[in-house]
Design an enzyme around this catalytic site. Structure first.
Site, PDB file in Angstrom:
ATOM      1  N   ARG A  77      17.676  -9.162 -20.283  1.00  0.00           N
ATOM      2  CA  ARG A  77      16.790  -9.856 -20.126  1.00  0.00           C
ATOM      3  C   ARG A  77      15.401  -9.587 -20.594  1.00  0.00           C
ATOM      4  O   ARG A  77      15.022  -8.965 -20.652  1.00  0.00           O
ATOM      5  CB  ARG A  77      16.529  -9.990 -17.927  1.00  0.00           C
ATOM      6  CG  ARG A  77      17.490  -9.205 -17.821  1.00  0.00           C
ATOM      7  CD  ARG A  77      16.631  -9.488 -15.890  1.00  0.00           C
ATOM      8  NE  ARG A  77      18.512  -8.195 -15.326  1.00  0.00           N
ATOM      9  CZ  ARG A  77      19.801  -8.751 -14.938  1.00  0.00           C
ATOM     10  NH1 ARG A  77      19.503 -10.521 -14.553  1.00  0.00           N
ATOM     11  NH2 ARG A  77      20.479  -8.474 -14.127  1.00  0.00           N
ATOM     12  N   ASP A 108      20.277 -18.296 -13.579  1.00  0.00           N
ATOM     13  CA  ASP A 108      19.252 -19.364 -14.003  1.00  0.00           C
ATOM     14  C   ASP A 108      18.037 -18.718 -14.714  1.00  0.00           C
ATOM     15  O   ASP A 108      17.542 -19.969 -15.034  1.00  0.00           O
ATOM     16  CB  ASP A 108      18.925 -19.446 -12.716  1.00  0.00           C
ATOM     17  CG  ASP A 108      18.721 -18.452 -11.386  1.00  0.00           C
ATOM     18  OD1 ASP A 108      18.689 -17.483 -12.009  1.00  0.00           O
ATOM     19  OD2 ASP A 108      18.461 -18.738 -10.237  1.00  0.00           O
ATOM     20  N   THR A 131      27.986 -15.056 -13.765  1.00  0.00           N
ATOM     21  CA  THR A 131      27.180 -14.128 -13.057  1.00  0.00           C
ATOM     22  C   THR A 131      28.169 -13.962 -12.111  1.00  0.00           C
ATOM     23  O   THR A 131      29.189 -14.689 -11.703  1.00  0.00           O
ATOM     24  CB  THR A 131      25.845 -14.560 -12.573  1.00  0.00           C
ATOM     25  OG1 THR A 131      25.778 -14.080 -11.403  1.00  0.00           O
ATOM     26  CG2 THR A 131      26.041 -16.259 -11.902  1.00  0.00           C
ATOM     27  N   ASP A 133      26.849 -13.140  -9.511  1.00  0.00           N
ATOM     28  CA  ASP A 133      26.478 -14.231  -8.502  1.00  0.00           C
ATOM     29  C   ASP A 133      26.714 -15.383  -7.481  1.00  0.00           C
ATOM     30  O   ASP A 133      27.104 -15.336  -5.583  1.00  0.00           O
ATOM     31  CB  ASP A 133      25.244 -13.542  -8.084  1.00  0.00           C
ATOM     32  CG  ASP A 133      24.203 -12.901  -8.311  1.00  0.00           C
ATOM     33  OD1 ASP A 133      24.897 -11.525  -8.430  1.00  0.00           O
ATOM     34  OD2 ASP A 133      23.035 -12.604  -9.414  1.00  0.00           O
ATOM     35  N   ASP A 135      25.781 -17.589  -7.391  1.00  0.00           N
ATOM     36  CA  ASP A 135      24.558 -18.146  -6.943  1.00  0.00           C
ATOM     37  C   ASP A 135      23.776 -19.702  -7.535  1.00  0.00           C
ATOM     38  O   ASP A 135      22.566 -19.683  -7.444  1.00  0.00           O
ATOM     39  CB  ASP A 135      23.085 -16.958  -6.256  1.00  0.00           C
ATOM     40  CG  ASP A 135      23.116 -17.080  -8.099  1.00  0.00           C
ATOM     41  OD1 ASP A 135      23.494 -16.880  -9.238  1.00  0.00           O
ATOM     42  OD2 ASP A 135      22.174 -15.824  -7.889  1.00  0.00           O
TER      43      ASP A 135
HETATM   44  O1  F6P Z   1      22.791 -11.522 -11.320  1.00  0.00           O
HETATM   45  C1  F6P Z   1      23.796  -9.738 -11.341  1.00  0.00           C
HETATM   46  C2  F6P Z   1      23.682  -8.884 -10.625  1.00  0.00           C
HETATM   47  O2  F6P Z   1      24.044  -8.060 -10.639  1.00  0.00           O
HETATM   48  C3  F6P Z   1      22.710  -9.147  -8.962  1.00  0.00           C
HETATM   49  O3  F6P Z   1      24.165  -9.322  -8.688  1.00  0.00           O
HETATM   50  C4  F6P Z   1      22.727  -8.209  -9.039  1.00  0.00           C
HETATM   51  O4  F6P Z   1      21.196  -7.756  -7.998  1.00  0.00           O
HETATM   52  C5  F6P Z   1      21.734  -7.701 -10.392  1.00  0.00           C
HETATM   53  O5  F6P Z   1      22.685  -8.761 -11.874  1.00  0.00           O
HETATM   54  C6  F6P Z   1      21.034  -6.229 -10.856  1.00  0.00           C
HETATM   55  O6  F6P Z   1      20.554  -6.348 -11.892  1.00  0.00           O
HETATM   56  P1  F6P Z   1      20.275  -5.166 -12.651  1.00  0.00           P
HETATM   57  O7  F6P Z   1      21.864  -4.462 -13.552  1.00  0.00           O
HETATM   58  O8  F6P Z   1      19.537  -5.687 -13.790  1.00  0.00           O
HETATM   59  O9  F6P Z   1      20.286  -3.979 -12.541  1.00  0.00           O
END
Ligand code: F6P
Length: 328
Positions: A77, A108, A131, A133, A135
């Site tokens: 990210r 997104d 993803t 999700d 979503d």
């Molecule tokens: O977007 C995918 C996801 O696994 C979500 O379900 C979760 O909220 C988030 O990413 C967790 O993010 P990270 O791996 O940065 O903790």
């Protein structure tokens, strides 16, 4: 097919990883090769683009990855990419490599970044929704969602074994960010007594009544699936039930990142393959600033504006009704 001047497609994965991303990378590289277009892999998403971590990908370098979870290109990210300076560095690196088309695989946040990059650089780009999700509006399914939901169901089945042995009530928290998709469908498939999702406001009293009823109906164990984005999380719900009554022997399991790993299901592999091909063919037809989606089993392209205009991927109300009827 190549109605454009595109000769080099850059592909990258970004945001949270999802099972099936490797299958999508493979599909992009092999589809590009089919049309005699070169592929370059950009490591670590937008961060790697800024740092110039770009290298050639041939059809052989994407061999033996269709079955692997994670992403060979890594994910990140990137806050730097949100700045004009960060994007300028990334664009300079793309130009240096001769990249004149892009495929971004992610969620997104990835798409928003891509939209900004297209505005700043004019390089045509198409996004592929990857993803767990599910979503994203404009597609019935995102890559990784099916695998993650299957993983959640397998975990729920295992928890049921121990819940039954001890007559326990379990709150099981699943991922999904602000979406209840994984929760709702894993709850139906796992036979949960209740599901708590952000899209539906179940009050604590309603949940408690349901649990009491299930106790009176002589249920030996109860599983409640809670989406991580629900107003009250699994820990809070467990604490509130325990505070109201000591009738229940309560445990909480948070499934967490295990839902993100593992070999993709056949569904995610096929979906990722279809989407990778659709993205490359879209670019070569001259499409840009859009996202590949699947609608009723067919590949579609959605304009960026349409999918990002504050729309959410609505939860399936019929699935919600089904979950309620069958849990009694
Ligand atoms: O977007 C995918 C996801 O696994 C979500 O379900 C979760 O909220 C988030 O990413 C967790 O993010 P990270 O791996 O940065 O903790």
């Amino acid at each position: 097919m190549n109605k454009t001047t595109i000769t080099k497609i850059g592909v990258f994965t970004s945001g949270g990883d999802a099972p099936g991303m490797n299958a999508a990378i493979r599909a992009v590289v092999r589809s590009a090769n089919y049309y005699q277009v070169e592929s370059l892999g950009i490591n670590r998403g937008y961060e790697g683009m800024i740092d110039g971590e770009i290298s050639k990908l041939g059809t052989r370098s994407v061999g033996n990855i269709i079955q692997r979870g994670g992403t060979i290109l890594k994910c990140a990210r990137s806050d730097n990419f949100r700045t004009k300076e960060g994007r300028a560095k990334a664009i300079a690196n793309l130009r240096k490599q001769g990249i004149d088309g892009l495929v971004a695989i992610g969620g997104d946040g990835t798409f928003r970044g891509m939209h900004e990059l297209i505005k700043d650089s004019g390089i045509p780009a198409i996004c592929v929704p990857g993803t767990i999700d599910n979503d994203i509006s404009g597609t019935d399914y995102t890559i990784g969602y099916d695998t993650a939901t299957n993983t959640a169901v397998e975990a729920i089945d295992r928890i049921r074994d121990t819940a039954l042995s001890h007559n326990r009530l379990f709150f099981i928290e699943v991922m999904g960010r602000h979406s209840g998709y994984i929760a709702l469908n894993s709850a139906i498939a796992g036979g949960a007594v209740a599901v708590i999702i952000p899209e539906e406001q179940t009050t604590f009293d309603e949940l408690y009544t349901l649990l009491e009823q299930s106790g009176k109906a002589n249920k030996k164990s109860s599983l409640v699936v809670v989406a991580e984005g629900a107003k009250l999380n699994a820990m809070e719900l467990a604490r509130m039930v325990a505070e109201r009554s000591n009738y229940f022997d309560i445990k909480v399991t948070i499934l967490g990142h295990l839902q993100r790993g593992g070999s993709p299901t056949y569904f995610d592999r096929v979906l990722a393959s279809q989407m990778g091909l659709a993205a490359v063919e879209g670019l070569l037809r001259g499409e840009k600033d859009c996202m590949v989606g699947t609608r009723n089993g067919k590949m579609v392209l959605n304009a960026f504006e349409d999918i990002m205009n504050g729309q959410v991927h609505e939860i399936d109300q019929e699935a919600l009704r089904l979950a309620k009827i069958l849990s009694t």
